[in-house]
Design a protein around this motif. Structure first.
Motif, PDB file in Angstrom:
ATOM      1  N   ALA A 253       0.799  -1.229   0.000  1.00  0.00           N
ATOM      2  CA  ALA A 253       0.000   0.000   0.000  1.00  0.00           C
ATOM      3  C   ALA A 253       0.838   1.290   0.000  1.00  0.00           C
ATOM      4  CB  ALA A 253      -0.978  -0.008   1.174  1.00  0.00           C
ATOM      5  N   PRO A 254       1.877   1.380   0.847  1.00  0.00           N
ATOM      6  CA  PRO A 254       2.615   2.652   0.890  1.00  0.00           C
ATOM      7  C   PRO A 254       3.264   3.027  -0.432  1.00  0.00           C
ATOM      8  CG  PRO A 254       3.250   1.235   2.725  1.00  0.00           C
ATOM      9  CD  PRO A 254       2.398   0.418   1.827  1.00  0.00           C
ATOM     10  N   ILE A 255       3.529   2.051  -1.329  1.00  0.00           N
ATOM     11  CA  ILE A 255       4.146   2.438  -2.593  1.00  0.00           C
ATOM     12  C   ILE A 255       3.100   2.499  -3.706  1.00  0.00           C
ATOM     13  CG2 ILE A 255       6.504   1.727  -2.049  1.00  0.00           C
ATOM     14  CD1 ILE A 255       5.972  -0.831  -3.628  1.00  0.00           C
ATOM     15  N   GLY A 256       1.855   2.675  -3.307  1.00  0.00           N
ATOM     16  CA  GLY A 256       0.789   2.924  -4.270  1.00  0.00           C
ATOM     17  C   GLY A 256       0.389   1.700  -5.075  1.00  0.00           C
ATOM     18  N   LYS A 257       0.668   0.495  -4.556  1.00  0.00           N
ATOM     19  CA  LYS A 257       0.239  -0.697  -5.295  1.00  0.00           C
ATOM     20  C   LYS A 257      -0.898  -1.362  -4.548  1.00  0.00           C
ATOM     21  CE  LYS A 257       4.425  -1.209  -7.857  1.00  0.00           C
ATOM     22  NZ  LYS A 257       5.345  -2.075  -8.541  1.00  0.00           N
ATOM     23  N   ARG A 258      -1.450  -2.361  -5.167  1.00  0.00           N
ATOM     24  CA  ARG A 258      -2.686  -2.913  -4.670  1.00  0.00           C
ATOM     25  C   ARG A 258      -2.653  -4.414  -4.912  1.00  0.00           C
ATOM     26  NH1 ARG A 258      -7.315  -3.874  -7.403  1.00  0.00           N
ATOM     27  NH2 ARG A 258      -6.097  -3.628  -9.271  1.00  0.00           N
ATOM     28  N   ILE A 259      -3.235  -5.159  -3.991  1.00  0.00           N
ATOM     29  CA  ILE A 259      -3.346  -6.602  -4.217  1.00  0.00           C
ATOM     30  C   ILE A 259      -4.699  -7.073  -3.709  1.00  0.00           C
ATOM     31  CG2 ILE A 259      -2.150  -7.181  -2.027  1.00  0.00           C
ATOM     32  CD1 ILE A 259      -0.890  -9.555  -3.756  1.00  0.00           C
ATOM     33  N   ASP A 260      -5.452  -7.724  -4.547  1.00  0.00           N
ATOM     34  CA  ASP A 260      -6.718  -8.327  -4.131  1.00  0.00           C
ATOM     35  C   ASP A 260      -7.096  -9.374  -5.172  1.00  0.00           C
ATOM     36  OD1 ASP A 260      -7.753  -6.964  -6.326  1.00  0.00           O
ATOM     37  OD2 ASP A 260      -8.262  -5.220  -5.115  1.00  0.00           O
ATOM     38  N   GLU A 261      -8.286  -9.945  -5.017  1.00  0.00           N
ATOM     39  CA  GLU A 261      -8.642 -11.051  -5.899  1.00  0.00           C
ATOM     40  C   GLU A 261      -8.592 -10.683  -7.382  1.00  0.00           C
ATOM     41  OE1 GLU A 261     -12.211 -13.364  -5.391  1.00  0.00           O
ATOM     42  OE2 GLU A 261     -11.562 -13.806  -3.351  1.00  0.00           O
ATOM     43  N   SER A 262      -8.926  -9.406  -7.681  1.00  0.00           N
ATOM     44  CA  SER A 262      -8.948  -9.027  -9.086  1.00  0.00           C
ATOM     45  C   SER A 262      -7.555  -8.733  -9.621  1.00  0.00           C
ATOM     46  CB  SER A 262      -9.863  -7.830  -9.295  1.00  0.00           C
ATOM     47  OG  SER A 262      -9.317  -6.719  -8.624  1.00  0.00           O
ATOM     48  N   SER A 263      -6.607  -8.395  -8.742  1.00  0.00           N
ATOM     49  CA  SER A 263      -5.222  -8.306  -9.212  1.00  0.00           C
ATOM     50  C   SER A 263      -4.343  -8.988  -8.177  1.00  0.00           C
ATOM     51  CB  SER A 263      -4.831  -6.861  -9.504  1.00  0.00           C
ATOM     52  OG  SER A 263      -4.257  -6.239  -8.430  1.00  0.00           O
ATOM     53  N   PRO A 264      -4.261 -10.339  -8.307  1.00  0.00           N
ATOM     54  CA  PRO A 264      -3.694 -11.139  -7.222  1.00  0.00           C
ATOM     55  C   PRO A 264      -2.172 -11.265  -7.229  1.00  0.00           C
ATOM     56  CG  PRO A 264      -5.003 -12.463  -8.757  1.00  0.00           C
ATOM     57  CD  PRO A 264      -4.763 -11.158  -9.393  1.00  0.00           C
ATOM     58  N   LEU A 265      -1.468 -10.497  -8.067  1.00  0.00           N
ATOM     59  CA  LEU A 265      -0.005 -10.584  -7.954  1.00  0.00           C
ATOM     60  C   LEU A 265       0.613  -9.203  -8.079  1.00  0.00           C
ATOM     61  CD1 LEU A 265       1.360 -10.686 -11.170  1.00  0.00           C
ATOM     62  CD2 LEU A 265       0.081 -12.793 -11.027  1.00  0.00           C
ATOM     63  N   VAL A 266       1.684  -9.008  -7.345  1.00  0.00           N
ATOM     64  CA  VAL A 266       2.277  -7.684  -7.332  1.00  0.00           C
ATOM     65  C   VAL A 266       3.774  -7.750  -7.040  1.00  0.00           C
ATOM     66  CG1 VAL A 266       1.761  -7.260  -4.880  1.00  0.00           C
ATOM     67  CG2 VAL A 266       1.985  -5.328  -6.403  1.00  0.00           C
ATOM     68  N   ASP A 267       4.505  -6.838  -7.662  1.00  0.00           N
ATOM     69  CA  ASP A 267       5.930  -6.663  -7.352  1.00  0.00           C
ATOM     70  C   ASP A 267       6.040  -5.413  -6.517  1.00  0.00           C
ATOM     71  OD1 ASP A 267       7.519  -8.656  -8.602  1.00  0.00           O
ATOM     72  OD2 ASP A 267       6.951  -7.819 -10.548  1.00  0.00           O
ATOM     73  N   ALA A 268       6.830  -5.467  -5.484  1.00  0.00           N
ATOM     74  CA  ALA A 268       6.965  -4.273  -4.645  1.00  0.00           C
ATOM     75  C   ALA A 268       8.376  -4.214  -4.066  1.00  0.00           C
ATOM     76  CB  ALA A 268       5.934  -4.310  -3.540  1.00  0.00           C
ATOM     77  N   ARG A 269       8.584  -3.273  -3.233  1.00  0.00           N
ATOM     78  CA  ARG A 269       9.899  -3.048  -2.652  1.00  0.00           C
ATOM     79  C   ARG A 269       9.701  -2.693  -1.193  1.00  0.00           C
ATOM     80  NH1 ARG A 269      10.757   1.554  -4.248  1.00  0.00           N
ATOM     81  NH2 ARG A 269       9.672   1.444  -6.233  1.00  0.00           N
TER      82      ARG A 269
END
Ligand SMILES: Nc1ncnc2c1ncn2[C@@H]1O[C@H](COP(=O)(O)OP(=O)(O)OP(=O)(O)O)[C@@H](O)[C@H]1O
Ligand SMILES: [Mg+2]
Length: 550
Positions: A253-269
């Motif tokens: 969340a703090p880097i403006g990304k989102r993860i939930d059932e509709s977008s279930p994969l994310v790259d973050a730092r």
């Protein structure tokens, strides 16, 4: 008479009634047992009569009152309210209103070692399961009394929040006291729960541990870590899937990304630059899955890599001249073989007056040069729109007047744009790719170009690859956890049948493994002299010829 026993580590035991005579020692038959190696089996004999206490020292290490050692084997009066020191324990006698008989063996609590953060390592599977259930309950109760959704986790370790959670946990732990088995260290349990609610839970200890380089959570109760190059299963667990999910959200969340059932994969730092990938159900079947590649506190340099045996001095020098001489380089290797680390190291050889553009999914590269434009791709928004891919960024970079383009990793259609860039005035560009040999990466590049959707004949594709790529560096993670460059090869172009020609310049010859499982072998030049040496010489780039001596 009332007796209070306090251990140095803070353990405390109060006895409202004590026998008229009793022995204090390390083990039974002493009536009061103080577990410690510095306490004798029968350390001291106490007598209590008419509101007075006497002690007789029968030990080897002594009994102390007011910093004075008592005379051995002599009955000495004990002043009430003053501590009698025996080993790591202080015993204080005070008058009590009601005295009762007590003859049972009284055992003080065992001291808890504070500096041991991974006590769960000692638990059995059944204990871990029981603990897991308890933590789940505590977590649920905590959420009932505390709405954590409003909490701004970017201001992590917020003092107020910490105190609030601490108070609630104390309350819940005391309410649940009867349900928590004796073998559970309550202080540690509280710390773990606190870490989970306001921090990154079990991950906190791993992030602090310098020996851990990678953290792999494959479900709430299965966490693996890479420690000193080896992958081991940890006994740490998350309380529940929602707790793990909350932590993943807290990271993205703090880097403006989102993860939930509709977008279930994310790259973050993470804030420290560690790379994070999260993938959750329905894509991950066992539950939320998290992989963290820790950003080492120490940035590895070429000398470190030579020290680790990743490459030889001659190979390091060769890579340096290839970078300075603007050869296009692709680093090939398996997952976690050290591709990004090597890319970072060799990119630091780039002259400071070149304009560099780096393009990655999660910015991992940290270049020492000042003139670097850093770009990061972006996933789609809630409506599935607005994704900016690596490919978009490569195309855009070409309009930014780069001298060199560095793409963190080529996986798909961006390979075509990258090859075109390499062939059209952006020599000295670099990237990495996932493959097991120099031949393999060439085949993968072909496939990636086909993924661009451009309908190119295979010959044209090979032509592009053969003329763009100058050098392939093949890196591997070996059985002992070490990372080694297995080959540095030159790409020579195409033969008459449109096969891409490769020639190895350096290789690693593995001779076997020693008694400890460590890989034994040697980096060697093959004797082949790269075709571009004359060209380098003409451009004033010095290449010591003895680099290639066998
Ligand atoms: N030469 C080396 N010697 C020892 N450890 C290394 C070396 N190079 C990298 N590592 C360590 O190996 C891990 C993986 O490194 P890196 O991220 O560079 O791999 P990668 O091949 O890019 O992985 P991925 O395919 O996941 O992107 C890191 O923890 C890094 O510190
Ligand atoms: Mg990488």
């Amino acid at each position: 008479m009332k007796l209070t026993i306090v251990g140095k580590d803070g353990t405390r035991k109060e006895l409202k009634s004590i026998p008229a005579e009793f022995v204090v020692g390390r083990e039974a038959p002493a009536q009061i047992v103080l577990p410690s190696s510095v306490i004798s089996r029968s350390h001291a004999v106490f007598q209590v009569k008419d509101g007075h206490v006497w002690v007789t020292d029968t030990s080897s290490n002594g009994v102390f009152i007011e910093k004075k050692r008592l005379e051995k084997n002599k009955q000495t009066p004990v002043p009430l309210g003053k501590p009698v020191i025996i080993g790591e324990y202080a015993m204080v006698f005070e008058p009590a209103q009601v005295a009762q008989k007590q003859s049972a063996v009284i055992e003080a609590e065992k001291p808890v070692k504070k500096e041991k953060p991974l006590t769960t390592a000692d638990f059995s599977e059944e204990q871990l399961d029981a603990l897991s259930g308890i933590r789940d309950q505590i977590h649920k109760r905590l959420l009932e009394t505390l709405d954590l959704r409003w909490v701004d986790f970017t201001a992590k370790r917020d003092q107020e929040l910490n105190e609030l959670v601490s108070k609630r946990l104390d309350m819940i732990l005391s309410q649940m006291s009867a349900a928590i088995p004796k073998w559970v260290d309550r202080k540690l349990l509280k710390k773990e729960m606190q870490d989970e609610v306001v921090g990154l839970g079990p991950l906190e200890d791993f992030l602090r541990d310098e020996d851990v380089s990678e953290i792999m959570v494959i479900s709430k109760d299965q966490i693996y870590v890479e420690q000193k190059g080896k992958i081991v299963e940890s006994k740490k667990r998350f309380s529940s899937n929602p707790a793990l999910m909350a932590i993943i959200e807290r990271i993205v969340a703090p880097i403006g990304k989102r993860i939930d059932e509709s977008s279930p994969l994310v790259d973050a730092r993470l804030k420290d630059g560690s790379r994070v990938n999260a993938i959750i159900p329905p894509l991950a079947l066992k539950g939320p899955c998290l992989t963290i590649r820790k950003f080492g506190t120490k940035r590895l340099g070429i000398d470190d890599m030579i020290g680790f045996g990743t490459l030889s001095k001659a190979m390091a020098k060769f890579l340096e001249v290839c970078v300075k001489g603007k050869k296009n380089i692709i680093i090939s290797g398996g997952t976690g073989s050290g591709k990004t680390t090597l890319l970072n190291v060799i990119a630091s050889f780039i002259q400071p007056d070149d304009r560099i553009i780096t393009i990655e999914d999660a910015a991992e590269l940290r270049l020492p040069q000042r003139h670097v434009v850093t770009l990061e791709s972006k996933p789609a928004n809630v409506e599935g729109k607005g994704a900016i891919t690596i490919r978009d960024l490569v195309k855009n970079a070409l309009r930014m007047r780069p001298d060199r383009i560095i793409v963190g990793e080529c996986r798909g259609g961006e390979a075509l744009d990258m090859l075109q860039a390499m062939n059209t005035g952006h020599a000295g560009s670099m990237t990495t790719g996932h493959a097991n040999s120099p031949e393999d990466i060439l085949r993968r590049l072909e496939t990636m170009v086909l993924m661009s959707g451009m309908d190119l004949p295979i010959r044209a594709i090979r032509d592009q690859i053969g003329s763009a790529i100058g050098i392939i560096v093949q890196q591997s993670r070996l059985s002992d956890g070490s990372r080694k460059i297995m080959k540095i090869s030159e790409v020579l172009g195409l033969d008459d049948e449109y096969n891409i020609l490769l020639e190895d310049v350096f290789t690693f010859e593995q001779k076997g493994v020693d008694a400890k499982g460590k890989v034994v072998g040697k980096h060697m030049a093959t004797g082949y002299l790269p075709s571009f040496l004359a060209d380098f010489k003409a451009r004033g780039i010095e290449v010591p010829e003895d680099l290639f001596k066998v």
